[in-house]
Design a protein around this motif. Structure first.
Motif, PDB file in Angstrom:
ATOM      1  N   ASN A  38      48.441  63.870  15.507  1.00  0.00           N
ATOM      2  CA  ASN A  38      49.340  62.771  15.139  1.00  0.00           C
ATOM      3  C   ASN A  38      50.800  63.207  15.036  1.00  0.00           C
ATOM      4  O   ASN A  38      51.687  62.354  14.947  1.00  0.00           O
ATOM      5  CB  ASN A  38      48.907  62.158  13.802  1.00  0.00           C
ATOM      6  CG  ASN A  38      47.608  61.383  13.912  1.00  0.00           C
ATOM      7  OD1 ASN A  38      47.252  60.921  15.000  1.00  0.00           O
ATOM      8  ND2 ASN A  38      46.896  61.251  12.814  1.00  0.00           N
TER       9      ASN A  38
ATOM     10  N   PRO B 202      56.922  60.946  20.072  1.00  0.00           N
ATOM     11  CA  PRO B 202      56.776  59.728  20.889  1.00  0.00           C
ATOM     12  C   PRO B 202      57.100  60.005  22.349  1.00  0.00           C
ATOM     13  O   PRO B 202      58.003  60.784  22.673  1.00  0.00           O
ATOM     14  CB  PRO B 202      57.775  58.753  20.253  1.00  0.00           C
ATOM     15  CG  PRO B 202      58.009  59.276  18.881  1.00  0.00           C
ATOM     16  CD  PRO B 202      57.857  60.766  18.954  1.00  0.00           C
TER      17      PRO B 202
ATOM     18  N   TRP C  72      44.040  57.514  11.435  1.00  0.00           N
ATOM     19  CA  TRP C  72      45.260  56.876  10.919  1.00  0.00           C
ATOM     20  C   TRP C  72      45.585  57.312   9.498  1.00  0.00           C
ATOM     21  O   TRP C  72      46.720  57.169   9.048  1.00  0.00           O
ATOM     22  CB  TRP C  72      45.119  55.359  10.977  1.00  0.00           C
ATOM     23  CG  TRP C  72      43.829  54.826  10.431  1.00  0.00           C
ATOM     24  CD1 TRP C  72      43.550  54.490   9.146  1.00  0.00           C
ATOM     25  CD2 TRP C  72      42.639  54.563  11.182  1.00  0.00           C
ATOM     26  NE1 TRP C  72      42.261  54.052   9.035  1.00  0.00           N
ATOM     27  CE2 TRP C  72      41.671  54.072  10.265  1.00  0.00           C
ATOM     28  CE3 TRP C  72      42.292  54.684  12.515  1.00  0.00           C
ATOM     29  CZ2 TRP C  72      40.385  53.707  10.661  1.00  0.00           C
ATOM     30  CZ3 TRP C  72      41.014  54.324  12.901  1.00  0.00           C
ATOM     31  CH2 TRP C  72      40.077  53.845  12.000  1.00  0.00           C
TER      32      TRP C  72
ATOM     33  N   PRO D 287      45.954  49.799  12.674  1.00  0.00           N
ATOM     34  CA  PRO D 287      46.897  49.425  13.738  1.00  0.00           C
ATOM     35  C   PRO D 287      46.214  49.357  15.105  1.00  0.00           C
ATOM     36  O   PRO D 287      45.253  50.070  15.381  1.00  0.00           O
ATOM     37  CB  PRO D 287      47.951  50.548  13.692  1.00  0.00           C
ATOM     38  CG  PRO D 287      47.822  51.142  12.323  1.00  0.00           C
ATOM     39  CD  PRO D 287      46.381  51.019  11.964  1.00  0.00           C
ATOM     40  N   GLU D 288      46.751  48.494  15.950  1.00  0.00           N
ATOM     41  CA  GLU D 288      46.176  48.290  17.277  1.00  0.00           C
ATOM     42  C   GLU D 288      46.263  49.543  18.148  1.00  0.00           C
ATOM     43  O   GLU D 288      45.483  49.709  19.078  1.00  0.00           O
ATOM     44  CB  GLU D 288      46.889  47.125  17.976  1.00  0.00           C
ATOM     45  CG  GLU D 288      46.513  45.756  17.452  1.00  0.00           C
ATOM     46  CD  GLU D 288      45.063  45.395  17.762  1.00  0.00           C
ATOM     47  OE1 GLU D 288      44.517  45.948  18.744  1.00  0.00           O
ATOM     48  OE2 GLU D 288      44.481  44.600  17.022  1.00  0.00           O
ATOM     49  N   LYS D 289      47.189  50.423  17.832  1.00  0.00           N
ATOM     50  CA  LYS D 289      47.349  51.611  18.680  1.00  0.00           C
ATOM     51  C   LYS D 289      46.138  52.534  18.609  1.00  0.00           C
ATOM     52  O   LYS D 289      45.984  53.411  19.471  1.00  0.00           O
ATOM     53  CB  LYS D 289      48.613  52.368  18.287  1.00  0.00           C
ATOM     54  CG  LYS D 289      48.531  53.081  16.947  1.00  0.00           C
ATOM     55  CD  LYS D 289      49.794  53.901  16.697  1.00  0.00           C
ATOM     56  CE  LYS D 289      49.692  54.722  15.421  1.00  0.00           C
ATOM     57  NZ  LYS D 289      50.880  55.571  15.210  1.00  0.00           N
ATOM     58  N   TRP D 290      45.279  52.331  17.598  1.00  0.00           N
ATOM     59  CA  TRP D 290      44.100  53.185  17.470  1.00  0.00           C
ATOM     60  C   TRP D 290      42.902  52.605  18.209  1.00  0.00           C
ATOM     61  O   TRP D 290      41.804  53.179  18.140  1.00  0.00           O
ATOM     62  CB  TRP D 290      43.751  53.370  15.991  1.00  0.00           C
ATOM     63  CG  TRP D 290      44.804  54.121  15.241  1.00  0.00           C
ATOM     64  CD1 TRP D 290      45.673  53.611  14.330  1.00  0.00           C
ATOM     65  CD2 TRP D 290      45.124  55.505  15.355  1.00  0.00           C
ATOM     66  NE1 TRP D 290      46.514  54.582  13.870  1.00  0.00           N
ATOM     67  CE2 TRP D 290      46.194  55.767  14.479  1.00  0.00           C
ATOM     68  CE3 TRP D 290      44.606  56.548  16.109  1.00  0.00           C
ATOM     69  CZ2 TRP D 290      46.751  57.033  14.352  1.00  0.00           C
ATOM     70  CZ3 TRP D 290      45.155  57.809  15.979  1.00  0.00           C
ATOM     71  CH2 TRP D 290      46.215  58.040  15.110  1.00  0.00           C
TER      72      TRP D 290
END
Length: 788
Positions: A305, A309, A371, A390-393
């Motif tokens: 994590n 970015p 997360w 979150p949707e990113k997971w």
């Protein structure tokens, strides 16, 4: 000392610290070394073995001279050992160019390791092989020197911030070289030849000086992680290990074995069979082992994590991303995912059904929630409500679908076989339900299942991609086919772990839903059991109050027992159990959209499943001529403490075993007196009790008459034992009770305050009892016979 001398003592020094592989030499016993009990030894060990301490400096110094040290293959994890003994090289690049015959001329195989690898091999495998010394005090695994060192090495070589510190070098301005790889002297069929290792790509052909520092940090990071994963997670059946291999690898191994068999007339096939037959060891991970693996999982989530970015421009990404950043991107799917899944499956299937499973459970839940270890967690942790996932997971959940679904079904099967009245077991059900009830998580899992069940179009290139799907052992710089189809990613994940013939069981399908309903029913039963235990405990506390010393209860003499072993857990634990189960039921309803009306009806049914006396129902059984016979459901209810028989003494009350609250000498003496009186006046008592007037009713109440005793349903027994009858008789056994003697002593003591002598006090007691018996005869003639 010269380098040659240091080279000679290095294996002895490593063995002295971590112990010998056969367990005879214990070494420093780092797993039991704690700062609380041995502060001096603890601090010295941590300083000496620190990544920047004297031991690691020695390792780097020897590394610069390209020394090699032999590590016996026989002490490797079972699947790898069996594979190497079959002369098949595993996929993991850690073993490439290192296997050779024993230098002493023996038949055994060795790994030729550089100093860093040799040190880390011993450090990692000591968790499995090292025997702990007997200790007299409690040891917390998370506070041991070994646990702290694992955490230190992970933070140093897999940093979440910055880069790996460069190793100290005796050559200013130059990096420590890695020796050129050797060709293995034993013919091996390599599982990973199609995938170049990051280790070989960066260091196999590096010059001895001016090496790229980035390659150095990547080499140590990958080597450390591979060693930890291989030593700690690569323990399961050989059949499971072979099942994990991709189809093209199996085909390659088959061709190799056929060719070797034709050349050597079947001798390799025989050795292969012997290796398979020899692999009989049963691996049983300890709780400490699981805690260390959980530490590894949590750190890898934090490490992954911490990835920076991605830049908007793909070209910019290719030029600016460092090898460490690329390593973070694929560290979990390439190195950990597959072996951890099999390791968890092994634990779920073989771990005892007790509270120690909590360690395995928390390791599993830690992996399921990456997360939690994201950098933004700290800024939002103050929110009182649970955060939505979150949707990113979604991609992580889909690529780890079996971790969520199949292992959840495995946990359901375990939970259905445990006693949920125990607070520790109830807590585990609560923890799992709470994690899966996080907002948006169930929807993401359902979406992943839909992608897997989505019908696949027959596209030629897709079949090729599946066959060439990479495996964990390869380095992250290996060729990875670009996949944009989410459905294909999920199917590739499932089939790579379970094989092409795997029959997937939907987590939100009818079969699993029925399991959840069974668990909900079991939760309701456990809540009622906890409530009955709580009520019984409250009654017990009341009955043992001060004034109960002046009361004689029938249960003292008939031997009934309405409690169970869980009475000792205490009111607070029972309250916690009820809270855990109540919240777990609420979470399960939320996850699987269970009908609340149906659950309410189930709870009411459980709540009313009591007889008219307020006691819990008997276990499920059928009436026969021989008495009550337990059904399979009844045996299950008794084994799990859900229902029980009211065990009650059915024989002659005078012949009961002597109780702890009775004086043995007085019991025997009073029994002889009672027997003599009953023998002398048996006929007279029978005549008096047969009269229908007041005197007859008084005698029937005053004298023990078992013929009038109510029949109570109890454990299955033969009818003949219930047909025994005893006539009216006198029982003086109540006078042998310490409670009775203490009560009489207190009465005489209080009477002395009012100047009443023993004779007068005895007369008052007898007169009071006669008045009590007369009143009871008038109002309760049909009452259960009095027993003192």
């Amino acid at each position: 000392l010269s380098l040659q001398e240091l080279h000679g003592i290095f294996p002895w020094l490593v063995e002295s610290i971590f112990g010998s592989l056969d367990g005879i030499i214990v070494g420093w016993n780092l797993r039991c070394l704690q700062g609380r009990t041995n502060p001096t030894e603890y601090s010295v060990a941590l300083d000496f073995l620190d990544p920047s301490g004297p031991m690691m400096k020695l390792v780097y110094k020897l590394q610069a001279e390209e020394y090699r040290y032999d590590f016996p293959v026989s002490y490797l994890p079972g699947p790898v050992k069996a594979s190497l003994q079959e002369q098949v090289l595993p996929e993991c690049s850690l073993y490439h160019n290192k296997v050779q015959f024993s230098s002493s001329g023996g038949f055994g195989l060795n790994l030729a390791l550089n100093p860093f690898e040799y040190y880390m091999f011993y450090f990692a495998i000591s968790l499995i092989t090292q025997k702990s010394l007997p200790v007299t005090h409690h040891i917390s695994p998370s506070n041991s020197a070994y646990f702290i060192l694992v955490d230190t090495y992970l933070k140093c070589f897999l940093p979440t911030e910055g880069s790996v510190l460069p190793p100290p070098s005796s050559n200013p301005g130059g990096a420590i070289p890695s020796p050129a790889p050797r060709s293995p002297p034993v013919p091996f069929s390599s599982y990973g030849m199609a995938h170049s290792s990051l280790l070989k790509r960066h260091l196999a052909h590096q010059p001895s000086v001016n090496a790229d520092p980035a390659s150095q940090e990547i080499w140590r990071s990958e080597t450390l992680l591979q060693i930890f994963v291989e030593m700690w997670l690569h323990h399961y059946s050989l059949e499971m290990y072979q099942k994990m291999q991709s189809p093209h690898v199996k085909l390659e191994v088959l061709h190799y074995r056929l060719s070797m068999s034709s050349k050597h007339h079947g001798s390799p096939a025989q050795s292969s069979y012997q290796a398979l037959h020899a692999y009989q060891e049963s691996f049983k991970p300890t709780e400490e082992h699981v805690l260390v693996v959980r530490l590894l999982v949590k750190h890898l989530h934090a490490f992954s994590n911490s990835l920076k970015p991605e830049p908007l421009s793909p070209s910019a990404h290719s030029h600016t991303a460092s090898p460490l950043e690329e390593f973070k991107r694929v560290v979990i799917p390439r190195f950990v995912q597959e072996k951890l899944y099999i390791f968890l499956q092994h634990c779920f299937g073989h771990w005892p059904l007790d509270a120690s499973f909590r360690a395995v459970l928390e390791m599993w839940l830690s992996y399921l929630q990456p997360w939690r270890y994201a950098p933004e967690k700290a800024a939002q942790s103050a929110e009182p409500l649970p955060r939505s996932v979150p949707e990113k997971w979604a991609a992580f959940i889909q690529e780890n679908l079996l971790m969520y679904t199949k292992l959840f079904v495995g946990f359901l099967n375990r939970a259905l076989r445990t006693d949920l009245v125990s607070p520790k077991n109830a807590l585990m059900v609560f923890r799992v339900a709470k994690v899966f009830a996080q907002p948006n998580l169930a929807e993401m899992i359902l979406k992943g299942e839909q992608l897997f069940l989505e019908p696949e179009l027959v596209i030629p290139h897709r079949q090729h991609r599946l066959l060439m799907s990479p495996t964990i052992g390869g380095s992250f710089l290996s060729s990875w086919p670009p996949t944009t189809d989410a459905s294909f990613k999920v199917k590739s994940h499932v089939y790579s772990l379970e094989g092409q013939d795997f029959q997937y069981k939907q987590m939100f399908g009818a079969e699993v839903r029925n399991l959840v309903l069974k668990l909900a029913q079991l939760i309701c039963q456990a809540q009622q059991t906890a409530k009955s235990i709580s009520d019984h405990s409250a009654e017990t506390v009341t009955s043992h109050s001060f004034f109960s010393w002046f009361r004689f209860t029938q249960s003292d003499m008939n031997g009934s027992y309405t409690g169970n072993d869980l009475d000792e857990i205490g009111q607070d634990s029972i309250k916690k159990t009820d809270e855990y189960l109540d919240k777990a039921l609420e979470y399960l309803c939320h996850i699987f959209k269970l009908n609340e009306a149906q659950l309410l009806q189930m709870m009411i049914k459980q709540g009313t499943a009591q007889d008219e006396n307020g006691k819990k129902q008997l276990p499920d059984c059928i009436e026969t001529e021989e008495g009550l016979i337990l059904t399979p459901l009844g045996r299950y209810q008794m084994l799990n403490g859900l229902r029980r028989f009211e065990v009650q003494y059915q024989g002659d009350a005078e012949l009961q075993p002597i109780r702890s609250y009775e004086n043995p000498a007085l019991v025997r003496l009073l029994f002889r007196c009672s027997s003599a009186l009953n023998h002398r006046f048996a006929d007279q008592m029978e005549v008096l009790c047969s009269r229908e007037d007041f005197v007859g009713r008084l005698c029937r109440y005053h004298l023990t008459n078992p013929q009038l005793r109510q029949k109570i349903r109890s454990t299955p027994m033969v009818k003949d034992r219930r047909s025994q009858k005893w006539g009216p008789r006198i029982s003086l056994r109540f006078l042998a009770s310490y409670r009775t003697l203490l009560s009489l002593l207190m009465i005489y003591f209080i009477a002395s305050w009012f100047y009443i002598g023993p004779v007068g006090c005895t007369f008052i007691i007898l007169l009071g009892y006669v008045l009590y018996a007369v009143i009871m005869t008038f109002f309760f003639e049909g009452w259960k016979p009095h027993q003192h």
